[in-house]
Design an enzyme around this catalytic site. Sequence first.
Site, PDB file in Angstrom:
ATOM      1  N   GLU A   1      10.534  -4.727   4.443  1.00 56.73           N
ATOM      2  CA  GLU A   1      10.768  -6.352   3.924  1.00 56.73           C
ATOM      3  C   GLU A   1      10.175  -6.320   2.368  1.00 56.73           C
ATOM      4  OE1 GLU A   1       9.090  -5.144   6.563  1.00 56.73           O
ATOM      5  OE2 GLU A   1       9.162  -6.511   8.086  1.00 56.73           O
TER       6      GLU A   1
ATOM      7  N   LYS B   1       9.226  -1.238  13.767  1.00 54.83           N
ATOM      8  CA  LYS B   1       9.753  -0.606  12.584  1.00 54.83           C
ATOM      9  C   LYS B   1      10.847   0.202  12.469  1.00 54.83           C
ATOM     10  CE  LYS B   1       5.518  -1.151   9.877  1.00 54.83           C
ATOM     11  NZ  LYS B   1       4.603  -0.309   8.982  1.00 54.83           N
TER      12      LYS B   1
ATOM     13  N   GLU C   1      -4.573  -7.192  14.726  1.00 47.24           N
ATOM     14  CA  GLU C   1      -4.180  -5.879  14.356  1.00 47.24           C
ATOM     15  C   GLU C   1      -5.160  -4.859  14.471  1.00 47.24           C
ATOM     16  OE1 GLU C   1      -0.597  -4.836  11.317  1.00 47.24           O
ATOM     17  OE2 GLU C   1      -2.325  -4.793  10.277  1.00 47.24           O
TER      18      GLU C   1
ATOM     19  N   ARG D   1      -5.130  -4.736   5.870  1.00 45.25           N
ATOM     20  CA  ARG D   1      -5.631  -6.116   6.265  1.00 45.25           C
ATOM     21  C   ARG D   1      -7.207  -6.411   5.642  1.00 45.25           C
ATOM     22  NH1 ARG D   1      -4.553  -3.068  10.288  1.00 45.25           N
ATOM     23  NH2 ARG D   1      -6.370  -2.334  11.666  1.00 45.25           N
TER      24      ARG D   1
ATOM     25  N   LYS E   1       0.908  -1.159   0.026  1.00 46.89           N
ATOM     26  CA  LYS E   1       0.055  -0.003  -0.036  1.00 46.89           C
ATOM     27  C   LYS E   1       0.737   1.159  -0.043  1.00 46.89           C
ATOM     28  CE  LYS E   1      -3.599   2.152   2.694  1.00 46.89           C
ATOM     29  NZ  LYS E   1      -4.584   1.934   3.896  1.00 46.89           N
TER      30      LYS E   1
HETATM   31  O1  F6P Z   1       2.763  -4.129   9.585  1.00 49.91           O
HETATM   32  C1  F6P Z   1       1.806  -3.457   9.714  1.00 49.91           C
HETATM   33  C2  F6P Z   1       1.154  -2.979   8.113  1.00 49.91           C
HETATM   34  O2  F6P Z   1       1.277  -1.825   7.969  1.00 49.91           O
HETATM   35  C3  F6P Z   1       0.012  -3.685   7.794  1.00 49.91           C
HETATM   36  O3  F6P Z   1      -1.029  -3.014   8.412  1.00 49.91           O
HETATM   37  C4  F6P Z   1      -0.089  -3.975   6.441  1.00 49.91           C
HETATM   38  O4  F6P Z   1      -0.744  -4.535   5.571  1.00 49.91           O
HETATM   39  C5  F6P Z   1       1.370  -4.158   6.230  1.00 49.91           C
HETATM   40  O5  F6P Z   1       2.021  -3.458   7.183  1.00 49.91           O
HETATM   41  C6  F6P Z   1       2.221  -3.860   4.861  1.00 49.91           C
HETATM   42  O6  F6P Z   1       1.977  -2.604   4.395  1.00 49.91           O
HETATM   43  P1  F6P Z   1       2.316  -2.061   3.077  1.00 49.91           P
HETATM   44  O7  F6P Z   1       1.063  -2.672   2.336  1.00 49.91           O
HETATM   45  O8  F6P Z   1       2.114  -0.681   3.092  1.00 49.91           O
HETATM   46  O9  F6P Z   1       3.466  -2.618   2.518  1.00 49.91           O
END
Ligand code: F6P
Length: 538
Positions: free
Chosen positions: A210, A506, A350, A265, A204
Site C-alpha cells: 500500500e 498480504k 497486533e 506499532r 520500516k
Molecule cells: O501489517 C503489518 C505491518 O507489518 C505492521 O506491523 C507494520 O506497522 C505495517 O505492516 C507497516 O509496515 P512497514 O512499516 O514495513 O511499511
Amino acid sequence: MSRINNTNIWINLKKHQKEINSIHLRDYFKDPNRFKSFSLEVDDFFLDYSKNLISKETMKLLYMLANKLKLKSQINAMFNGEKINWTENRSVLHTALRDKSKKSIIINNKNIKIEIQKVLDKVNTFSNGIRNGSLKGYTGKKFKSVVHIGIGGSDLGPRVINDSLKYYHDGPKVYFVSNVDASELKENLKNLSPETTLFLIASKTFTTQETMRNAKTAKNWILKYLSEKAIGKHFAAISTNEQKVIEFGIKKSNIFTFWDFVGGRYSSWSSIGLPIAIAIGYKKFNEFLEGGYEMDIHFQNKDYHENLPIILGLVGLWYNNFFNAQTYAIIPYDFYLSNFSDHIQQLDMESNGKFIDRDNQKVEYDTGPIVWGKPGTNGQHAFFQLLHQGTKLIPCDFIGFKKSLNQIEDHHDILMANLFAQTKALAFGLTKEEVKKKILHENKNGVDLIPHRTFLGNRPTNTILIDKLTPKSIGKLLALYEHKIFVQGAIWEINSFDQWGVELGKNLASEILKKIKTKSTLGEDVSTDGLLKKYLTL
Ligand code: F6P
C-alpha cells in the site's frame, strides 16, 4: 500443553471468580475505604480502579499470578535488550528511543543510545528547517503541507499522536495517507500545491504494498507538475531499508533510519514521529518522549500495587480470562483523543492476538481482547445503550482531563459530569425498587416499563484522570498502554512483538493481483474464483 492454566494460582483464580461472582459493586462500595484502596496517584495521573469486580483478595491472587510468571524479570529482560521477540530473534527496545538517562544500552557491541541520539538530532534539524523555511521546495517556496504516507504502525501511531496534539500545532499542516484506495490520496492532494508539499514515506521495510503504491503515485504527482530534480527536495523517507529507499529515488541525506529492535506499532517514538516534530516543533516532540520515559521508570521500579500498567494489565486479564469478556472499550472524554483507541487497537490486537505460546504450543486460554472505542459524550448517544443494558460484559477505560485546553464557560464541567455519571451508572445501575419510585406515574398505555428502565449495573470501569493534555502526558498515556499490553502478553506467554498473522493475507493479495492483471482466476476455491470473475467482467 500450555502451562499457566494448569498452575494452582490460575485454578485458585477460577475458584475465586466463582466465589465473588454474586457480589455486586453496590456491596463492595459499602466499604468506605474502597476508593482509597483501589486508586493510585502518580504525579499528574490518577487511576480509579475501584469500580471493578475485584476485592483485595482478587488483586492479591493476580499479583501472585504475575509473580509466578516472573513478570518483573520479563520487564527487565525487555529494558535490558534481551531478544524477547524470539520468533524474529530481536530485542524490543522502543523504550531506548525515549531513554533520557545517561546509561548506555549495548546491542551487538554498540551503544545504541548514540545512534538514537544522532537520528533524533537529524529529526530536530530537519523539522526545524521545514518549519522555519530554511529547507524549501524545488521552486524556492516554503513548505506549507506535509503528507505522511505509511500504513499500520507507520501510520496509526504518528497519525493519532499528531491528532492528540492538534492544540499544539504551529507548523505546516500534516496530512496522513495510508489506504491503497486511491481516493484517500486524491482527497488529500486535492487542495495542495506540489510546489509547497513535502512527502514523508514511512515504511520500516519499504516494501509494503500500500505504501509503495501510494508513494509512486505521489512521486508521479510531483513529476507531473515539477521535475525529476524536485524529488530530492520534496521527498524524505523513514525506514530501516536504506537500499530500497535509494532505489526509489530518495536522496541519502533525506533518509531517517530506525532499527529492527523497534516494532512498527511501537515506532512513534523514533523518526516515524517526524511528522509530529514538524507539526509541534522538536522541543515539544521531545517532551512527548520524556513522558514515555517517565512511564518507563515508573513501570520498571514500582511494586505491583503501585504500578499503573501492571494494575491495568492484570485487571484487564481478570475479565478476559475469568469472566470471558471478549472486548474492552477505551472512551476518552476529550475531543483531541477522538482516535486514540484506533492506535491502541493496533497496538493491542497486533501484539496479543496470538494463539501460540513460548513452547510453540496452542494456548488453552483466551489471549488478546478486541479493542475498540469512541469519544464521550458522542458514544453515549450511540453504543452506550449496549454497555448499560446489553447482555455482554464490556469493561471500559474512561479517560479524562482535569483541565480543558479550551476552557469556555461550563463546557468542561458538562463533559466531565457526563464521564463521572456514566461510570456511576455502569457500576451501580438502577434497581427495580428505585425505578418504581421514580416512574410511578409514568406507567402509561398498559406497558410495564419497570423492567425496561432497570439497570443491573455491575459493569466495570477504570477511570484515568490526567491533569492536562500536554505532549508529555500523551507520551505517558501511550507508554502506559504499551506496558499494559506487555504485562498481559508476558502472562499469556506469547510473543507480543511479532505479527505473522498479517502475512497470509498480504501474500494472497499479491497472487490475486497477478491474476487480476492477467485476467485469470486462481483455479482454487469457487467463492474467490466466482468473485474474481464477477470483478473482471465489470
Ligand atoms: O501489517 C503489518 C505491518 O507489518 C505492521 O506491523 C507494520 O506497522 C505495517 O505492516 C507497516 O509496515 P512497514 O512499516 O514495513 O511499511
